[in-house]
Design a protein around this motif. Sequence first.
Motif, short mmCIF file in Angstrom:
data_model
loop_
_atom_site.label_atom_id
_atom_site.label_comp_id
_atom_site.label_asym_id
_atom_site.label_seq_id
_atom_site.Cartn_x
_atom_site.Cartn_y
_atom_site.Cartn_z
N UNK A 99 20.97 72.34 75.47
CA UNK A 99 21.91 73.00 75.98
C UNK A 99 22.98 72.12 76.75
N UNK A 100 24.18 72.52 76.72
CA UNK A 100 25.43 71.60 77.62
C UNK A 100 26.06 72.53 78.60
N UNK A 101 26.22 71.94 79.64
CA UNK A 101 26.83 72.62 80.80
C UNK A 101 26.46 74.11 81.15
N UNK A 102 24.98 74.35 80.79
CA UNK A 102 24.32 75.50 81.05
C UNK A 102 24.59 76.55 80.07
N UNK A 103 25.28 76.07 78.84
CA UNK A 103 25.25 76.95 77.58
C UNK A 103 24.56 76.28 76.66
N UNK A 104 23.71 77.70 76.05
CA UNK A 104 22.55 77.17 75.05
C UNK A 104 23.20 76.75 73.96
N UNK A 105 22.47 76.03 73.27
CA UNK A 105 22.99 75.62 71.82
C UNK A 105 23.09 76.83 70.87
N UNK A 106 24.00 76.83 69.82
CA UNK A 106 24.08 78.01 69.01
C UNK A 106 22.63 78.36 68.54
N UNK A 107 22.09 77.28 67.96
CA UNK A 107 20.58 77.49 67.46
C UNK A 107 19.63 78.30 68.29
N UNK A 108 19.68 77.82 69.72
CA UNK A 108 18.92 78.27 70.65
C UNK A 108 19.49 79.93 70.91
N UNK A 109 20.71 80.26 70.82
CA UNK A 109 21.63 81.53 70.87
C UNK A 109 21.03 82.46 69.97
N UNK A 110 20.94 81.86 68.57
CA UNK A 110 20.64 82.71 67.53
C UNK A 110 19.30 83.18 67.57
N UNK A 115 15.69 87.45 67.53
CA UNK A 115 14.15 87.82 67.88
C UNK A 115 13.31 86.79 67.07
N UNK A 116 13.75 85.62 67.07
CA UNK A 116 12.94 84.71 66.02
C UNK A 116 11.87 84.21 66.53
N UNK A 117 11.26 84.51 67.64
CA UNK A 117 9.87 84.14 68.11
C UNK A 117 9.08 85.28 68.91
N UNK A 118 7.77 85.15 68.70
CA UNK A 118 6.97 85.81 69.57
C UNK A 118 6.29 85.27 70.66
N UNK A 160 11.11 85.56 58.81
CA UNK A 160 12.24 86.23 58.30
C UNK A 160 13.15 85.83 59.27
N UNK A 161 12.95 86.24 60.79
CA UNK A 161 13.76 86.09 61.74
C UNK A 161 14.21 84.75 62.00
N UNK A 162 13.45 83.84 61.78
CA UNK A 162 13.68 82.28 62.02
C UNK A 162 14.87 81.94 60.84
N UNK A 163 14.67 82.18 59.60
CA UNK A 163 15.67 82.36 58.65
C UNK A 163 16.83 82.89 58.97
N UNK A 164 16.78 84.17 59.31
CA UNK A 164 18.33 84.68 59.80
C UNK A 164 18.69 84.04 60.64
N UNK A 165 18.01 83.55 61.88
CA UNK A 165 18.69 82.87 63.01
C UNK A 165 19.20 81.57 62.35
N UNK A 166 18.51 80.91 61.67
CA UNK A 166 19.08 79.46 61.20
C UNK A 166 20.35 79.68 60.42
N UNK A 167 20.37 80.71 59.37
CA UNK A 167 21.70 80.93 58.76
C UNK A 167 22.73 81.28 59.64
N UNK A 172 27.59 80.01 62.13
CA UNK A 172 28.50 79.84 63.55
C UNK A 172 29.07 78.30 63.77
N UNK A 173 28.20 77.36 63.12
CA UNK A 173 28.57 75.82 63.52
C UNK A 173 29.46 75.41 62.41
N UNK A 174 29.80 76.33 61.43
CA UNK A 174 30.76 76.00 60.14
C UNK A 174 30.27 75.00 59.21
N UNK A 175 28.70 74.95 59.28
CA UNK A 175 28.13 73.95 58.24
C UNK A 175 27.96 74.75 56.99
#
Length: 175
Positions: A99-110, A115-118, A160-167, A172-175
């Motif tokens: 996280x930077x300056x209180x903002x989560x990293x785009x992967x954390x937000x995704x 809902x990529x974790x239980x 499934x949700x993890x893959x969706x989050x990473x994609x 979003x990160x323009x990769x």
Amino acid sequence: MQTPAGPPTEVSLGAIPAGATVQIALSVNGVPRRVLVEPRVTLLDALRERMGLTGTKKGCDRGECGACTVLADGERIKSCLTLAVMRQGSEITTVEGLARDGELHPVQEAFIRHDAFQCGGCTPGQIMSAVACIREGHARSDDEVREWMSGNLCRCAAYQNIVAAVRDASREMGA
Ligand code: FES
Ligand code: FES
């Protein structure tokens, strides 16, 4: 016997007597840290137990699950398979450092968005691995994500949700 405090010296494993401690100097999440460890101490235990950074999880403790994944000089590694002394002088990034300056990293937000974790046990390792996977350019298709994240296991089967989050984060990160 403890190595006296002072500037860290180059570590030669052959020169360290059994039971001795070694001072290692690392940058952890951008903060210089010095820690005294026995040569047998893993980077995972040094982070969690010596530095109090418990975001990195211990799953199998033998290199099979990826829960302990951190970045070392930008590359993802399994910190349970890495001795702390081997990382003298390295830049380590753990999930606490994303996280930077209180903002989560785009992967954390995704991960939250999808809902990529239980239980969350694998999540910090999945997130660190995903950050590197995207940077490596290995997140351009679902199949690619599955292949390049295959060292990170999820016992809750949130794949499934993890893959969706990473994609999603990758786009979003323009990769
Ligand atoms: S705790 Fe390191 S791979 Fe499982
Ligand atoms: S979310 Fe429970 S192990 Fe992955």
